[in-house]
Design an enzyme around this catalytic site. Structure first.
Site, PDB file in Angstrom:
ATOM      1  N   VAL A  64      24.572  50.114  32.904  1.00 22.76           N
ATOM      2  CA  VAL A  64      24.236  49.735  34.275  1.00 22.76           C
ATOM      3  C   VAL A  64      24.531  50.825  35.294  1.00 22.76           C
ATOM      4  O   VAL A  64      24.140  50.719  36.457  1.00 22.76           O
ATOM      5  CB  VAL A  64      24.974  48.451  34.694  1.00 22.76           C
ATOM      6  CG1 VAL A  64      24.562  47.283  33.809  1.00 22.76           C
ATOM      7  CG2 VAL A  64      26.493  48.645  34.693  1.00 22.76           C
ATOM      8  N   SER A 143      36.495  41.583  43.420  1.00 21.48           N
ATOM      9  CA  SER A 143      37.703  41.007  42.829  1.00 21.48           C
ATOM     10  C   SER A 143      38.729  40.793  43.932  1.00 21.48           C
ATOM     11  O   SER A 143      38.680  41.458  44.979  1.00 21.48           O
ATOM     12  CB  SER A 143      38.287  41.960  41.786  1.00 21.48           C
ATOM     13  OG  SER A 143      39.579  41.550  41.350  1.00 21.48           O
ATOM     14  N   TYR A 156      41.002  50.418  39.407  1.00 18.70           N
ATOM     15  CA  TYR A 156      40.251  49.162  39.371  1.00 18.70           C
ATOM     16  C   TYR A 156      40.187  48.554  40.776  1.00 18.70           C
ATOM     17  O   TYR A 156      39.114  48.176  41.264  1.00 18.70           O
ATOM     18  CB  TYR A 156      40.890  48.178  38.402  1.00 18.70           C
ATOM     19  CG  TYR A 156      40.168  46.856  38.308  1.00 18.70           C
ATOM     20  CD1 TYR A 156      39.020  46.729  37.544  1.00 18.70           C
ATOM     21  CD2 TYR A 156      40.637  45.736  38.987  1.00 18.70           C
ATOM     22  CE1 TYR A 156      38.351  45.510  37.463  1.00 18.70           C
ATOM     23  CE2 TYR A 156      39.982  44.526  38.907  1.00 18.70           C
ATOM     24  CZ  TYR A 156      38.835  44.410  38.148  1.00 18.70           C
ATOM     25  OH  TYR A 156      38.174  43.201  38.074  1.00 18.70           O
ATOM     26  N   SER A 159      37.893  50.516  43.021  1.00 19.26           N
ATOM     27  CA  SER A 159      36.476  50.291  42.717  1.00 19.26           C
ATOM     28  C   SER A 159      35.996  48.974  43.308  1.00 19.26           C
ATOM     29  O   SER A 159      34.876  48.882  43.837  1.00 19.26           O
ATOM     30  CB  SER A 159      36.231  50.320  41.207  1.00 19.26           C
ATOM     31  OG  SER A 159      36.755  49.182  40.552  1.00 19.26           O
ATOM     32  N   LYS A 160      36.829  47.949  43.251  1.00 15.73           N
ATOM     33  CA  LYS A 160      36.424  46.641  43.757  1.00 15.73           C
ATOM     34  C   LYS A 160      36.457  46.589  45.289  1.00 15.73           C
ATOM     35  O   LYS A 160      35.640  45.909  45.914  1.00 15.73           O
ATOM     36  CB  LYS A 160      37.309  45.552  43.150  1.00 15.73           C
ATOM     37  CG  LYS A 160      37.148  45.412  41.643  1.00 15.73           C
ATOM     38  CD  LYS A 160      35.708  45.135  41.239  1.00 15.73           C
ATOM     39  CE  LYS A 160      35.548  44.869  39.761  1.00 15.73           C
ATOM     40  NZ  LYS A 160      34.162  44.547  39.380  1.00 15.73           N
ATOM     41  N   ILE A 189      40.847  35.050  35.880  1.00 16.28           N
ATOM     42  CA  ILE A 189      39.893  34.253  35.118  1.00 16.28           C
ATOM     43  C   ILE A 189      40.052  34.597  33.642  1.00 16.28           C
ATOM     44  O   ILE A 189      40.240  35.771  33.279  1.00 16.28           O
ATOM     45  CB  ILE A 189      38.436  34.563  35.555  1.00 16.28           C
ATOM     46  CG1 ILE A 189      38.277  34.460  37.072  1.00 16.28           C
ATOM     47  CG2 ILE A 189      37.457  33.631  34.830  1.00 16.28           C
ATOM     48  CD1 ILE A 189      38.504  33.089  37.655  1.00 16.28           C
TER      49      ILE A 189
END
Length: 263
Positions: A64, A143, A156, A159-160, A189
């Site tokens: 992607v 997130s 992480y 990036s979010k 989750i």
């Protein structure tokens, strides 16, 4: 008829977790789905689940964050289904957690490439098609780690946070086109990405503590995120734009506070 009846859609990261749950729900709500992932075997499992449930789906293996690959999966949707109404840019990776001083530039580049460049390319190439048709819905996975610290390691979280800013700026870049751009911000989750957290908790006998910091006092399930995504993809969300919506049991509604358990 479902809330997505006759919608032509794309879901990335559809091999498992939130992506699989969303692709299946899209189909149950009446949408045709191009299911995209780079993990071929489990991607075809997702499509098989959808077809067994009476839905319509096509599997497409792609990276992607590769621009040519993104163009191909969007073209596939318009060629096979005739148009593109909604895209859920969900594919992401967590990377290996490590202290900041031990992280490498390569670690950062790969996480940013998949988690941020991937959604950027989805917005870039889906929005002109939608705008030409008078509108559409783009949803990205951000997130709670993009809203608050300590919900993930620094690359992480960065990036979010970038995804959240991307959807806000994109909403205004697409001013007047009818194309809506929103993000969903999951809390903790149970997915393949979070499996190490759950496995460690099971080993320590502390599974009951996962999610204890939110007022629901539990972790969430992929289907609970999929429900929000399905809503944002639908015409029912026609006036929601440029928003990053937490689905986290209330975790981000307060500063950290641990309530005593009521056993």
């Amino acid at each position: 008829m479902g809330r997505l009846a006759d919608k032509k859609t794309i879901v990335t990261g559809a091999s498992s977790g939130i992506g699989r749950a969303s692709a299946r729900l899209f189909a149950r709500e009446g949408a045709s789905v191009v299911a995209v992932d780079r993990t071929e075997e489990t991607l075809y499992e997702t499509v098989e689940m959808i077809t067994k449930e009476g839905g319509t789906a096509i599997a497409h293996v792609a990276d992607v964050a590769d621009e040519d690959a993104v163009k191909k999966y969007i073209t596939l949707c318009t060629q096979e289904f005739g148009r593109l109404d909604a895209i859920y840019a969900n594919a992401g990776i967590s990377g290996q957690a490590a202290p900041l001083v031990q992280q490498t530039v390569d670690d950062w580049l790969e996480i940013l490439r998949v988690n941020l460049i991937g959604p950027f390319l989805a917005v870039k190439h889906a929005s002109p098609i939608m705008a030409a048709a008078g509108g559409g819905s783009i949803i990205c996975t951000a997130s709670v780690a993009g809203i608050r610290a300590n919900a993930g390691h620094s690359p992480y979280g960065a990036s979010k946070a970038g995804v959240i800013n991307l959807i806000k700026t994109s909403a205004y870049e697409l001013y007047g086109t009818g194309v809506r751009v929103n993000a969903v911000c999951p809390g903790i989750i149970e997915t393949g990405m979070t499996k190490p957290i759950f496995d460690r908790a099971k080993e320590r006998g502390t599974s009951h503590k996962i999610g204890q910091l939110n007022p629901m006092a539990r972790y969430g399930y992929p289907e609970e995120i999929a429900t929000m995504v399905s809503f944002l993809a639908s015409d029912e969300a026609s006036y929601i734009n440029g928003q990053a919506i937490p689905v986290d049991g209330g975790l981000t509604s307060s500063l950290p506070y641990v309530y005593p358990r009521r056993d």
